[in-house]
Design a protein around this motif. Structure first.
Motif, mmCIF file in Angstrom:
data_model
loop_
_atom_site.group_PDB
_atom_site.id
_atom_site.type_symbol
_atom_site.label_atom_id
_atom_site.label_comp_id
_atom_site.label_asym_id
_atom_site.label_seq_id
_atom_site.Cartn_x
_atom_site.Cartn_y
_atom_site.Cartn_z
ATOM 1 N N UNK A 131 6.888 15.911 -8.871
ATOM 2 C CA UNK A 131 7.138 14.605 -8.249
ATOM 3 C C UNK A 131 5.947 14.254 -7.380
ATOM 4 N N UNK A 132 5.595 12.967 -7.326
ATOM 5 C CA UNK A 132 4.540 12.493 -6.429
ATOM 6 C C UNK A 132 4.870 11.075 -6.004
ATOM 7 N N UNK A 133 4.618 10.771 -4.732
ATOM 8 C CA UNK A 133 4.948 9.421 -4.244
ATOM 9 C C UNK A 133 4.145 9.090 -2.994
ATOM 10 N N UNK A 134 3.734 7.831 -2.921
ATOM 11 C CA UNK A 134 3.211 7.253 -1.685
ATOM 12 C C UNK A 134 4.388 7.034 -0.740
ATOM 13 N N UNK A 135 4.220 7.424 0.537
ATOM 14 C CA UNK A 135 5.321 7.382 1.508
ATOM 15 C C UNK A 135 4.995 6.364 2.601
ATOM 16 N N UNK A 136 5.201 5.068 2.356
ATOM 17 C CA UNK A 136 4.867 4.076 3.378
ATOM 18 C C UNK A 136 5.735 4.207 4.618
ATOM 19 N N UNK A 137 6.956 4.715 4.457
ATOM 20 C CA UNK A 137 7.858 4.839 5.599
ATOM 21 C C UNK A 137 7.437 5.951 6.559
ATOM 22 N N UNK A 138 6.463 6.811 6.162
ATOM 23 C CA UNK A 138 5.999 7.876 7.051
ATOM 24 C C UNK A 138 4.477 7.797 7.154
ATOM 25 N N UNK A 139 3.989 6.659 7.670
ATOM 26 C CA UNK A 139 2.582 6.503 8.018
ATOM 27 C C UNK A 139 1.645 6.771 6.844
ATOM 28 N N UNK A 140 2.016 6.285 5.671
ATOM 29 C CA UNK A 140 1.145 6.337 4.493
ATOM 30 C C UNK A 140 0.860 7.743 3.986
ATOM 31 N N UNK A 141 1.718 8.696 4.260
ATOM 32 C CA UNK A 141 1.570 10.001 3.612
ATOM 33 C C UNK A 141 1.527 9.811 2.100
#
Length: 379
Positions: free
Chosen positions: A109-119
């Motif tokens: 799995x891989x994902x951009x995490x905008x909800x956690x400061x762009x992790x």
């Protein structure tokens, strides 16, 4: 006209040989240890099976269905991916025949995490990772790698973020599935990479991301760093990371674009945590292109959490290792403008690797798998 008709007839006959009876893929292991759950790539052209218009089922020699993923180029299926189990100095047969395959449970799995400061976060069935994005700019992040320890082959990234942000359950504390107890700071963390001249030039956050492949057994993404400083020069750096199900380490392909230079190296590093490290043990074997590390893991609540492991495998010759500051580094010569590939990752004593020696042995075996990859033939 005659030639075209003959070609079509021959092609149809070849395809019929696949669909009317199983096509056998033979996976060979020439090493002295068992290869379990190791990813195999099969050229679909050589299977003579038309994945563009039909579906197929893959089975092992015991008749058990094997999950697979198909990679395409320009919308044309090109590569069959699956995890093979092959005993030492032996071969295993896999049959491919026409049919409807079962749904594949995702192991990566891989994902951009905008909800956690762009992790940007990713995982396979052994460990999870993240790298830092633009929203962290004022917190002096690095281009290093953070590792999350997990004790399940199920995917945990989304759950960890959701429970942290929505339920107040910190992922720095083990709630049963694992935790994030590895500190990165402005360092390379768990196998990040940076240019090296007269010193190590650790970078900052990534600027852009792209997900190239999003599959159940392999995910591939690219992080771009617009401005990597090296002395008085600046470079654009791209890092394309491949996470495979069952793989001990991630594959990373790095490219720097900028001024030509003859004295640059690339250094992949492990942050040793300085005075905060407890019972830290380093491992170096240049003959096997490896560096590794083991230390005591502790949650943010101060609860002991077993042993935390990191490793780096760097192909090539004329490599060097060194301790510089709080880093253990493995280095290779590098010329800007070219691609460079290495491997990095980590593990946990609470999941698959009970002792430090188990982790270091796993790294040794990984090195041997790269020196002697599983080979594929057909019958």
């Amino acid at each position: 006209m005659v030639k075209r008709t003959l070609f079509s007839f021959v092609t149809a006959g070849i395809l019929l040989s696949c669909t009317s009876q199983p096509r056998t893929i033979v996976v060979n292991n020439f090493t002295d240890f068992d290869r379990k759950g190791e990813m195999v790539e099969v050229d679909l052209i050589k299977t003579n099976c038309d994945f563009s218009n039909k579906t197929f089922v893959l089975k092992d020699q015991n008749g058990q269905e094997v999950p697979y993923q198909v990679l395409s180029e320009n919308d044309t299926p090109r590569t069959l991916l699956f995890q093979a189990d092959v005993p030492a100095q032996s071969a295993s047969d896999y049959s491919l025949s026409e049919g409807t395959p079962s749904a594949v449970t995702a192991k990566v799995f891989a994902r951009y995490i905008p909800e956690r400061k762009d992790d940007f976060a990713w995982e396979n069935d052994l460990a999870a990772y993240r790298m830092y994005g633009p929203a962290l700019a004022n917190e002096y992040p690095s281009n290093g790698v953070d590792i999350w320890l997990k004790r399940t082959d199920e995917l945990i990234v989304d759950k960890f973020y959701h429970d942290e942000l929505k339920k107040g359950l910190s992922y720095h504390i083990d709630h049963g599935l694992g935790l994030d107890c590895y500190k990165v700071g402005h360092m390379l963390g768990a196998g990040g990479i940076a240019p090296y001249t007269d010193q190590l030039w650790v970078g900052n956050h990534y600027d852009h991301y792209e997900i190239n492949v999003a599959g159940p057994l392999r995910t591939v993404f690219t992080l771009t760093y617009d401005s990597m400083q090296v002395a008085d020069s600046y470079y654009k750096q791209t890092v394309t990371i491949t996470a495979d199900a069952g793989s001990l380490l991630n594959k990373a392909t790095v490219r720097l674009e900028g001024p030509a230079t003859s004295d640059m190296k690339l250094a992949a590093g492990i942050f040793l945590h300085g005075e905060k490290a407890v019972d830290g043990i380093t491992y170096t074997d240049l003959e096997k292109n490896l560096i590794g590390y083991a230390e005591r893991a502790t949650s943010d609540a101060g609860v002991p959490a077993g042993r935390n492991y990191v490793g780096v495998y760097m192909p090539g010759i004329d490599l060097d290792t060194k301790n510089e500051g709080d880093h253990l580094l493995i280095l290779s010569n590098y010329e800007p403008g070219y691609e460079f590939t290495y491997y990095f990752g980590g593990g946990w004593s609470e999941w698959k690797f009970p002792t430090d020696n188990d982790w270091f042995k796993a790294l040794d075996n990984f090195s041997q798998t790269k020196a002697s990859p599983l080979s594929v033939s057909f019958k």
